[in-house]
Design a protein around this motif. Structure first.
Motif, PDB file in Angstrom:
ATOM      1  N   PHE A 786      20.306  -0.650  -7.475  1.00 56.23           N
ATOM      2  CA  PHE A 786      18.904  -0.360  -7.782  1.00 56.23           C
ATOM      3  C   PHE A 786      17.975  -1.363  -7.091  1.00 56.23           C
ATOM      4  O   PHE A 786      16.886  -1.019  -6.630  1.00 56.23           O
ATOM      5  CB  PHE A 786      18.701  -0.407  -9.301  1.00 56.23           C
ATOM      6  CG  PHE A 786      17.305  -0.086  -9.745  1.00 56.23           C
ATOM      7  CD1 PHE A 786      16.872   1.224  -9.863  1.00 56.23           C
ATOM      8  CD2 PHE A 786      16.392  -1.092 -10.054  1.00 56.23           C
ATOM      9  CE1 PHE A 786      15.593   1.529 -10.275  1.00 56.23           C
ATOM     10  CE2 PHE A 786      15.113  -0.800 -10.470  1.00 56.23           C
ATOM     11  CZ  PHE A 786      14.705   0.518 -10.584  1.00 56.23           C
ATOM     12  N   SER A 787      18.427  -2.623  -6.972  1.00 52.88           N
ATOM     13  CA  SER A 787      17.588  -3.675  -6.391  1.00 52.88           C
ATOM     14  C   SER A 787      17.335  -3.462  -4.910  1.00 52.88           C
ATOM     15  O   SER A 787      16.380  -4.011  -4.356  1.00 52.88           O
ATOM     16  CB  SER A 787      18.230  -5.049  -6.623  1.00 52.88           C
ATOM     17  OG  SER A 787      19.522  -5.096  -6.035  1.00 52.88           O
ATOM     18  N   SER A 822      16.133   2.219 -15.546  1.00 45.82           N
ATOM     19  CA  SER A 822      16.413   2.159 -14.113  1.00 45.82           C
ATOM     20  C   SER A 822      17.040   3.467 -13.630  1.00 45.82           C
ATOM     21  O   SER A 822      16.698   3.986 -12.558  1.00 45.82           O
ATOM     22  CB  SER A 822      17.360   0.996 -13.813  1.00 45.82           C
ATOM     23  OG  SER A 822      16.787  -0.232 -14.206  1.00 45.82           O
ATOM     24  N   ALA A 823      17.961   3.993 -14.415  1.00 45.24           N
ATOM     25  CA  ALA A 823      18.603   5.259 -14.046  1.00 45.24           C
ATOM     26  C   ALA A 823      17.591   6.386 -13.979  1.00 45.24           C
ATOM     27  O   ALA A 823      17.633   7.228 -13.072  1.00 45.24           O
ATOM     28  CB  ALA A 823      19.708   5.589 -15.040  1.00 45.24           C
ATOM     29  N   ALA A 827      16.722   8.514 -10.623  1.00 42.99           N
ATOM     30  CA  ALA A 827      16.892   9.976 -10.630  1.00 42.99           C
ATOM     31  C   ALA A 827      15.572  10.667 -10.302  1.00 42.99           C
ATOM     32  O   ALA A 827      15.542  11.658  -9.563  1.00 42.99           O
ATOM     33  CB  ALA A 827      17.411  10.428 -11.990  1.00 42.99           C
ATOM     34  N   ALA A 828      14.457  10.143 -10.857  1.00 46.30           N
ATOM     35  CA  ALA A 828      13.153  10.753 -10.603  1.00 46.30           C
ATOM     36  C   ALA A 828      12.811  10.702  -9.116  1.00 46.30           C
ATOM     37  O   ALA A 828      12.216  11.644  -8.566  1.00 46.30           O
ATOM     38  CB  ALA A 828      12.077  10.050 -11.430  1.00 46.30           C
ATOM     39  N   HIS A 829      13.182   9.617  -8.458  1.00 47.23           N
ATOM     40  CA  HIS A 829      12.887   9.527  -7.032  1.00 47.23           C
ATOM     41  C   HIS A 829      13.738  10.519  -6.239  1.00 47.23           C
ATOM     42  O   HIS A 829      13.251  11.132  -5.273  1.00 47.23           O
ATOM     43  CB  HIS A 829      13.141   8.105  -6.519  1.00 47.23           C
ATOM     44  CG  HIS A 829      12.873   7.966  -5.050  1.00 47.23           C
ATOM     45  ND1 HIS A 829      11.598   7.963  -4.518  1.00 47.23           N
ATOM     46  CD2 HIS A 829      13.727   7.854  -3.983  1.00 47.23           C
ATOM     47  CE1 HIS A 829      11.664   7.842  -3.203  1.00 47.23           C
ATOM     48  NE2 HIS A 829      12.954   7.775  -2.858  1.00 47.23           N
ATOM     49  N   ILE A 840      21.514  12.109 -15.351  1.00 50.53           N
ATOM     50  CA  ILE A 840      21.720  10.709 -15.729  1.00 50.53           C
ATOM     51  C   ILE A 840      22.834  10.651 -16.756  1.00 50.53           C
ATOM     52  O   ILE A 840      22.919  11.500 -17.653  1.00 50.53           O
ATOM     53  CB  ILE A 840      20.419  10.122 -16.338  1.00 50.53           C
ATOM     54  CG1 ILE A 840      19.228  10.350 -15.391  1.00 50.53           C
ATOM     55  CG2 ILE A 840      20.584   8.657 -16.675  1.00 50.53           C
ATOM     56  CD1 ILE A 840      17.888  10.124 -16.068  1.00 50.53           C
ATOM     57  N   LEU A 841      23.691   9.631 -16.635  1.00 49.97           N
ATOM     58  CA  LEU A 841      24.744   9.441 -17.637  1.00 49.97           C
ATOM     59  C   LEU A 841      24.132   8.829 -18.893  1.00 49.97           C
ATOM     60  O   LEU A 841      23.582   7.729 -18.862  1.00 49.97           O
ATOM     61  CB  LEU A 841      25.829   8.521 -17.099  1.00 49.97           C
ATOM     62  CG  LEU A 841      26.960   8.193 -18.087  1.00 49.97           C
ATOM     63  CD1 LEU A 841      27.690   9.461 -18.532  1.00 49.97           C
ATOM     64  CD2 LEU A 841      27.920   7.180 -17.505  1.00 49.97           C
TER      65      LEU A 841
END
Length: 861
Positions: A786-787, A822-823, A827-829, A840-841
């Motif tokens: 994510f970073s 963060s997930a 996912a939205a992006h 998403i899990l």
């Protein structure tokens, strides 16, 4: 319905009274045409089944209030005795009398009287047994109020009926309508019939009608009406030679005062039938499909099992039910109006000749009133089955008795499609009009439904191919797992006391119907009632199973939280399956709240006409409560190009007058969407709670083609409930850890969960740091920290779509993290850049740690 056997299909026609065009009801709306009223009352007649009554089959409405009725018919009748000029033996008279009374008694139990009893309406089958025809004419016309002709025949009408005179609602000379005729009216008519059989001639046949009526009324002054009639017709010696019990029967039937005349029930128990009644067994109504009684209790094997074998020249079609034969007759090109026109029962005239008056240029007026003699032609036309038999001549006899234990077939191939395999591939609308195909499908479903619930798995299997329209009502009930004594449950239900579910009636899409039994809670969807019009208990049972399954708590007084959750999940389904469309609709502010609420409140009856809804629901009932989401997405995808090309205002206008939707394409695409959707992705905490094992809310359940996620046993890996505000904040749906494990295992086990190219359908994207990923991850997952995509303040630094994910487009992408926020951002992006099937899990990687399924990479040497 009973088999056709030696019977034929007959049709007769009449006109309903025409209403004035300038008269409205108390509500200001035009009055309901009388033909519509008659058509509605007719429906209950189709359920009145008795060996002594001709079975009603169908009614159709034509132009100018014309109605055509189809019923079981026989060429032979009591009028044949009159034509031959022969007298019937005393034994035959008693037999006919008893059988007619059996039919009349059964009618009386259903609140009906014949009123049109005559020699040509008492038919005889090949065995000489009585079949009463046209027994429903008086009932369907509201005791004659909806037609311009009297119900009955002057020679056979009881004195009290003649004394009342004729009546029509539009006649202002009558203050009130006469009382409807009672059961004793038919007993008089029967007495006249029996007298004619004994005398060998028609009663009062050569006398003018007015004189005939006067004579009948004067009979009230006579002590022995039978003797007076015998003297009048010169057959006194013949009548006197009759046995005493026959004379006694005639005297009781021809009792002038109704108060002293017996009813059919009383007459059946009279001593005059002591030697006859023992020859007949009481009629027992066949056990219905959904009841607590054993349906096969009356079945017995013959002593010689070879009696079950059929000859090569067996007429298999005659073994089918009357309504089946008529349905197939219509599919084979049968046309009721054409049949009646060929027999000159329906006579077409030039339009100018049908006008009451027309005026020439010089002002001279010509014309006359409507010819009332054409309003009722009592002739029954036999419908020829030659065209149908010719159409079915190549259907093998084995097709009428399909085997149900063939384990070689596999879905979607049907057991019944061996002979018509090419037809199965044709569009559904063509299959439903194919005579041979429908014959085979109807026979198969009939056998499966008779074996329900034992054969419920096969019912589901065959329903996935298609459902014949003729048996759709029972097939839907089977798909909804209706079992048990539905009639007892229905009768025990309070249908009058106000209850919270009456909220449904207040909605704009509701439909409330009232029957004689009281208000029935049939809401917003008339389709179960349409398919089970004469079986309120079954319609109620189907709705009792349908609403909790698909619309649980939708009709609470405060249902906002239920609706909002439903719409939010629907929005996530749009983003999951069609991110480009989702992005566009969100950008212009065209949210599901503006168009989808009536879709789901009415299960799309707000969108499609009845015939399309039938095809849609054939599939809907095979799926679980999440299937409506897939239908909604499929509808949007059919309108995709127009939606993407338009803004908010244009979309509003588009949905205010929705374009034509290809229903077969909609069904096909919704199935595909359903198969691509993980079960837990449509989880709703306000859905129907888990049912007890073996209970569907209305009896024991069947094995569903796809069970609800809510019904599955909950474990530590199951999806957790989410607050509505948190649910709305996420663009992509969540899936459970057990769903992820299931999908991963299936993708490794074989090709069932792979794409056409042979690649796995699912890819897990782990967005934790490289260090965390190295400590344990799902086998086969890829790591995109994510970073490296977002900065610490949430700004996008690098689009992940340009990296390794490009190789995984088209698969189900499961975003895994230890932080749900963060997930959700990741996912939205992905959705924003038009990645399909992103989810998403739920619970993140922490849900998977206790399972021992995480893989730790081997240290490099």
């Amino acid at each position: 319905m009973r088999p056709l056997k030696d019977a034929q299909l007959g049709a007769f026609t009449f006109f309903a009274s025409a209403l004035p065009h300038d008269v409205c009801g108390s509500n200001g709306l035009p009055l309901t045409p009388n033909s519509i009223k008659i058509l509605g009352r007719f429906q209950i007649l189709k359920t009145v089944t008795h060996p002594r009554l001709c079975q009603y089959v169908d009614i159709s409405r034509g132009k100018h209030e014309r109605l055509i009725v189809v019923a079981e018919h026989y060429e032979s009748s009591l009028s044949d005795f009159q034509k031959q000029g022969k007298t019937a033996s005393p034994e035959k008279v008693l037999q006919i009398a008893y059988e007619v009374l059996e039919g009349l008694e059964f009618m009386n139990k259903h609140g009906m009287v014949h009123r049109a009893l005559s020699a040509h309406n008492v038919l005889m089958d090949c065995k000489g047994n009585v079949k009463l025809a046209k027994f429903g004419l008086y009932h369907m016309t509201d005791h004659g109020a909806d037609v311009d002709f009297p119900i009955g025949y002057p020679s056979y009408l009881a004195p009290e009926v003649i004394a009342q005179g004729s009546f029509h609602p539009s006649d202002s000379s009558h203050d009130e309508a006469p009382l409807p005729s009672g059961p004793k009216t038919d007993v008089w008519s029967l007495g006249v019939l029996l007298f004619e059989l004994c005398a060998g001639r028609r009663l009062l046949h050569n006398i003018d009608i007015s004189e005939r009526l006067k004579f009948i009324l004067t009979l009230g002054c006579m002590d022995d009406i039978v003797t007076v009639l015998a003297e009048e017709h010169g057959c006194l010696d013949t009548i006197k030679e009759l046995p005493e019990n026959v004379l006694e029967l005639l005297r009781k039937c021809l009792t002038f005062l109704p108060s002293k005349r017996p009813t059919p029930t009383e007459l059946l128990g009279d001593s005059v039938f002591n030697g006859v009644s023992c020859l007949y067994t009481p009629f027992q109504k066949p056990v219905s499909l959904f009841s607590s009684s054993l349906r096969c209790a009356h079945l017995e094997l013959p002593e010689d099992i070879s009696d079950l074998c059929k000859d090569d020249d067996e007429d298999y079609l005659s073994e089918r039910a009357i309504d089946e034969v008529y349905h197939l007759w219509c599919l084979a090109g049968g046309d009721l109006e054409k049949e009646l026109t060929n027999k000159e029962i329906i006579q077409s005239k030039p339009p100018i000749c049908t006008l009451p008056n027309f005026v020439l240029e010089d002002g001279e007026s010509f014309g006359q009133g409507r010819d009332r003699s054409f309003l009722l032609d009592d002739t029954t036309v036999t419908l020829s089955l030659c065209q149908l038999r010719n159409r079915l001549k190549d259907v093998a006899g084995e097709a009428y008795y399909p085997l149900l234990e063939d384990e070689q077939s596999s879905l979607p191939q049907s057991n019944s499609s061996n002979e018509l395999s090419a037809t199965v591939t044709l569009p559904l609308i063509i299959r439903e009009r194919d005579t041979e195909y429908q014959l085979i499908r109807i026979i198969l479903f009939d056998r499966l439904l008779k074996a329900y619930p034992y054969k419920k798995t096969l019912v589901w299997k065959e329903a996935r191919v298609d459902i014949p329209p003729l048996v759709r009502g029972l097939a839907w009930a089977a798909l909804l797992a209706i079992e048990g004594d539905i009639q007892a449950k229905y009768e025990s239900t309070d249908k009058d006391t106000p209850i919270p579910t009456d909220r449904q009636i207040e909605l704009g899409w509701s439909l409330t119907l009232t029957w004689s039994t009281g208000r029935v809670w049939i809401h917003f969807v008339p389709h179960f009632l349409y398919l089970n019009f004469n079986n309120e208990a079954l319609a109620y049972a189907c709705m009792s199973a349908f609403i909790p399954k698909y619309l649980y708590n939708f009709f609470l007084k405060d249902n906002s939280h239920v609706i909002q959750e439903y719409l939010t999940v629907f929005s996530q389904m749009i983003a999951f399956h069609d991110p480009e469309l989702s992005n566009h609709l969100n950008e212009i502010g065209f949210i599901p709240d503006l168009y989808a609420i009536p879709w789901f409140l009415t299960m799309f009856t707000h969108v499609f006409p009845l015939h399309k809804i039938f095809h849609l629901w054939d599939t809907l009932l095979l799926g679980n409560s999440s299937f409506p989401f897939c239908i909604g997405v499929a509808i949007l995808q059919q309108l995709r190009d127009r939606l993407l090309a338009n803004g908010f205002n244009e979309c509003i206008l588009l949905f205010s007058d929705l374009p034509e939707i290809d229903i077969e394409r909609c069904v096909r695409e919704s199935i595909n969407l359903f198969c691509w959707t993980p079960k837990s992705a449509t989880y709703r905490q306000h859905a129907q709670p888990p049912k007890a094992v073996g209970d569907n809310g209305y009896g024991k359940t069947a094995t569903y083609y796809s069970s609800d996620y809510q019904d599955m046993p909950k474990t530590d890996l199951s999806r957790e409930p989410l607050a509505l505000c948190d649910l709305k904040a996420e663009v992509s749906p969540r899936i459970s850890a057990e769903d992820l494990i299931d999908l991963c295992e299936l993708s490794l086990a074989g090709p069932t969960k792979r794409t056409k190219a042979g690649k796995p359908k699912i890819i897990a994207v782990d967005i934790r740091s490289v260090e965390d990923f190295g400590r344990g991850h799902i086998s086969g997952s890829i790591n995109i920290p994510f970073s490296t995509v977002f900065s610490s303040d949430g700004e996008l630094m690098q689009c992940p779509a340009t990296g390794p994910l490009q190789n995984y487009k088209g698969r189900v992408i499961v975003v895994i993290s230890h932080a749900m926020k963060s997930a959700a951002m990741f996912a939205a992006h992905l959705v924003k850049v038009n990645f399909q099937r992103v989810c998403i899990l739920d619970g993140g990687i922490n849900k998977l740690k206790p399972t021992g399924l995480l893989t730790v990479p081997s240290p490099q040497i």
